[in-house]
Design a protein around this motif. Sequence first.
Motif, PDB file in Angstrom:
ATOM      1  N   ARG A   1      14.733 -40.868  -4.013  1.00 57.43           N
ATOM      2  CA  ARG A   1      15.723 -39.790  -4.041  1.00 57.43           C
ATOM      3  C   ARG A   1      16.951 -40.134  -3.191  1.00 57.43           C
ATOM      4  NH1 ARG A   1      14.644 -34.836  -5.930  1.00 57.43           N
ATOM      5  NH2 ARG A   1      12.750 -34.745  -7.175  1.00 57.43           N
TER       6      ARG A   1
ATOM      7  N   VAL B   1      19.148 -42.606  -5.204  1.00 56.01           N
ATOM      8  CA  VAL B   1      19.994 -42.074  -6.288  1.00 56.01           C
ATOM      9  C   VAL B   1      20.831 -40.872  -5.838  1.00 56.01           C
ATOM     10  CG1 VAL B   1      18.519 -42.944  -8.124  1.00 56.01           C
ATOM     11  CG2 VAL B   1      18.097 -40.655  -7.216  1.00 56.01           C
ATOM     12  N   GLY B   2      20.918 -40.672  -4.532  1.00 59.10           N
ATOM     13  CA  GLY B   2      21.870 -39.691  -4.014  1.00 59.10           C
ATOM     14  C   GLY B   2      21.437 -38.242  -4.080  1.00 59.10           C
ATOM     15  N   LEU B   3      20.183 -37.980  -4.443  1.00 57.54           N
ATOM     16  CA  LEU B   3      19.745 -36.583  -4.486  1.00 57.54           C
ATOM     17  C   LEU B   3      19.400 -36.080  -3.087  1.00 57.54           C
ATOM     18  CD1 LEU B   3      17.514 -36.618  -7.703  1.00 57.54           C
ATOM     19  CD2 LEU B   3      19.833 -35.739  -7.472  1.00 57.54           C
ATOM     20  N   SER B   4      18.973 -36.999  -2.216  1.00 58.72           N
ATOM     21  CA  SER B   4      18.731 -36.652  -0.816  1.00 58.72           C
ATOM     22  C   SER B   4      19.661 -37.508   0.045  1.00 58.72           C
ATOM     23  CB  SER B   4      17.278 -36.955  -0.431  1.00 58.72           C
ATOM     24  OG  SER B   4      16.397 -36.122  -1.138  1.00 58.72           O
TER      25      SER B   4
ATOM     26  N   THR C   1      17.024 -43.225 -14.446  1.00 57.87           N
ATOM     27  CA  THR C   1      16.076 -42.724 -13.444  1.00 57.87           C
ATOM     28  C   THR C   1      15.088 -41.740 -14.052  1.00 57.87           C
ATOM     29  OG1 THR C   1      17.910 -42.847 -11.855  1.00 57.87           O
ATOM     30  CG2 THR C   1      15.947 -41.659 -11.154  1.00 57.87           C
TER      31      THR C   1
ATOM     32  N   SER D   1      10.179 -34.634 -10.857  1.00 58.67           N
ATOM     33  CA  SER D   1      10.623 -33.400 -11.511  1.00 58.67           C
ATOM     34  C   SER D   1      11.418 -33.830 -12.737  1.00 58.67           C
ATOM     35  CB  SER D   1      11.484 -32.572 -10.564  1.00 58.67           C
ATOM     36  OG  SER D   1      12.512 -33.345 -10.027  1.00 58.67           O
TER      37      SER D   1
ATOM     38  N   GLY E   1      13.666 -32.538 -14.883  1.00 60.54           N
ATOM     39  CA  GLY E   1      15.111 -32.402 -15.009  1.00 60.54           C
ATOM     40  C   GLY E   1      15.605 -31.948 -16.367  1.00 60.54           C
ATOM     41  N   PHE E   2      14.711 -31.389 -17.165  1.00 55.45           N
ATOM     42  CA  PHE E   2      15.147 -30.879 -18.470  1.00 55.45           C
ATOM     43  C   PHE E   2      14.883 -29.380 -18.588  1.00 55.45           C
ATOM     44  CE2 PHE E   2      14.375 -35.404 -19.705  1.00 55.45           C
ATOM     45  CZ  PHE E   2      15.708 -35.703 -19.952  1.00 55.45           C
ATOM     46  N   HIS E   3      15.740 -28.703 -19.348  1.00 57.69           N
ATOM     47  CA  HIS E   3      15.647 -27.243 -19.490  1.00 57.69           C
ATOM     48  C   HIS E   3      14.550 -26.887 -20.485  1.00 57.69           C
ATOM     49  CE1 HIS E   3      16.727 -23.096 -20.023  1.00 57.69           C
ATOM     50  NE2 HIS E   3      17.731 -23.203 -19.171  1.00 57.69           N
ATOM     51  N   PRO E   4      13.592 -26.048 -20.074  1.00 61.82           N
ATOM     52  CA  PRO E   4      12.449 -25.761 -20.957  1.00 61.82           C
ATOM     53  C   PRO E   4      12.827 -25.024 -22.245  1.00 61.82           C
ATOM     54  CG  PRO E   4      12.389 -24.372 -18.998  1.00 61.82           C
ATOM     55  CD  PRO E   4      13.457 -25.393 -18.769  1.00 61.82           C
TER      56      PRO E   4
ATOM     57  N   VAL F   1      22.999 -34.341 -21.502  1.00 59.85           N
ATOM     58  CA  VAL F   1      23.155 -35.486 -20.594  1.00 59.85           C
ATOM     59  C   VAL F   1      24.139 -36.503 -21.189  1.00 59.85           C
ATOM     60  CG1 VAL F   1      21.942 -37.391 -19.452  1.00 59.85           C
ATOM     61  CG2 VAL F   1      20.834 -35.155 -19.656  1.00 59.85           C
TER      62      VAL F   1
ATOM     63  N   GLY G   1      15.131 -27.138 -12.561  1.00 58.59           N
ATOM     64  CA  GLY G   1      15.114 -28.532 -12.113  1.00 58.59           C
ATOM     65  C   GLY G   1      16.121 -29.404 -12.844  1.00 58.59           C
ATOM     66  N   THR G   2      16.981 -28.794 -13.666  1.00 58.25           N
ATOM     67  CA  THR G   2      17.974 -29.595 -14.400  1.00 58.25           C
ATOM     68  C   THR G   2      19.071 -30.121 -13.469  1.00 58.25           C
ATOM     69  OG1 THR G   2      19.099 -27.552 -14.991  1.00 58.25           O
ATOM     70  CG2 THR G   2      17.639 -28.482 -16.638  1.00 58.25           C
TER      71      THR G   2
ATOM     72  N   ASP H   1      19.956 -31.268  -0.010  1.00 57.60           N
ATOM     73  CA  ASP H   1      19.241 -32.173  -0.918  1.00 57.60           C
ATOM     74  C   ASP H   1      18.877 -31.439  -2.207  1.00 57.60           C
ATOM     75  OD1 ASP H   1      19.436 -34.041   1.046  1.00 57.60           O
ATOM     76  OD2 ASP H   1      17.350 -33.940   1.675  1.00 57.60           O
TER      77      ASP H   1
END
Lengths: 234, 259
Positions: free
Chosen positions: A47, A50-53, A79, A83, A85-88, A99, B86-87, B257
């Motif tokens: 994380r 890839v800049g998320l944290s 990546t 989690s 990362g897609f909308h259900p 994307v 989580g998107t 974060d």
Amino acid sequence: MAAIAISGLVKTYGKQNAVDNLTANIAKGRITGFLGPNGAGKSTTLRCLVGLSAPTSGTALIYDKRYRDLDNPLSQVGTVLDSRGFHPALTGKQNLRVVAAAAGIPDSRVDEVLEMVELKDAAGKRMKNYSLGMKQRLALAGAILGDPEILILDEPANGLDPAGIAWLRKFLRKLAEGGRTILVSSHQLAEMQNTVDDVLIINKGKLIASGSMKEVVGDGSLEDAFLALTGGEL
Amino acid sequence: MGALLKSEWRKLIYARAHWGLLIAGILLAGLSTAVTPVIFDNPDTGFGLSLDQTQSVDAVYANAISAYFFAIIIGIMLMSGEFRHGTAVATFLTAPKRGTVLATKLVIAAIGGMLVMVISTAAGLAGGWIALSFFPDAASPTNEVFINTMLAAVVSGAVLGIIGVALGTLVRNQMLAITGALLYLFVIDPILLALAPDTGKYLPQGLIAAMLALDIQAPEFGIDTTAYLPPLTATVVLLGYGAVFAGLAIATSLRRDIE
């Protein structure tokens, strides 16, 4: 030049060091297994990469740049994180089209990657109706959308059945044949032994082993080496 | 930024929930203006207003804007939905410069809020026109009421969409953000308005009413729009709210974060 260079990386949550002064280089064109017990700091490291944290200190660079400084990162780095990362409520195809649009990738590429991960028939299905294996495939489709040179995969085999794992193995090999750099974390040690070229093992945030598979494992199995290095924690 | 705008636009139009909000807004605005003449026609419920007064008929049409809170909900959903589902991970992996993502969302939320408001307000005006046709003694509206209401719909929709995104960035929990916004608009704002009428003109509902440029005086019910800000000033103040929230979001929430 290393494809990925991690230098003195520290990530602290409260008083706990999730990643503790980690330094490692990932060679270009190699598949590197990133191993460690649960809570060892693998996901946190990825994380940060890839800049998320945000790292507490140290650097994690891709081609000598921070992820956020890459030009159109999706075309350089794909990546998959734990989690999804897609909308259900969106279909698999709609999720990828969202994307693709953001990265300036044509919609025709969405159809291509859906076919590559064998989800073409489920493309119009809402993501909430996907099985875990289908979600993993969709995540992989998202990762290869920009045809990147580097793939960062966090536990891509999690929740896959044996057929799914076999599919993933073939899929990764096919990607690697194209000369891509792949950094993959996994608990599937037998699978990793057959798939990866190099190994990084961390425990409690610290690097405890790195090198080629042969250097780290010797004549034994990866599982034996892993258990010996981590004190039997798996 | 063009690519990001296209992506955010797709998020807006692909999600069924956003279409549900639009339909709900149309029904609410239509029902609101259709029922108001009946209320005004009854001396017991008419707030001292009657349909033979121009200001009453103007107030009926002004009710067409009553679905404004759906604009703020759309803005909240566009942003906090990223954290709920989580998107945000995919969004910030594709576009890691978070300020740019926020700016794009503000633009799309402004467009989305504006569309919801324009369509629902048009439905509301139509509902009012149909309802008033059943009251032959009703006065004619002022010439400006339709254009003012539509202008207020455009501006308030855009501004409330922006405020929604800013709120959704600050408060990542979607339900908390939506509940908080509705609680503020329908409970706290009216209480503040009653307790401190002089400050009411600076609160969101007072500003939205001011944008309509309506002239309604019923001080016994706490309604006296003559003391409200001029429409342009009200718009600028409302935009100021959006800018403050967005600035706060950039300075705080967007630095955290992404889980």
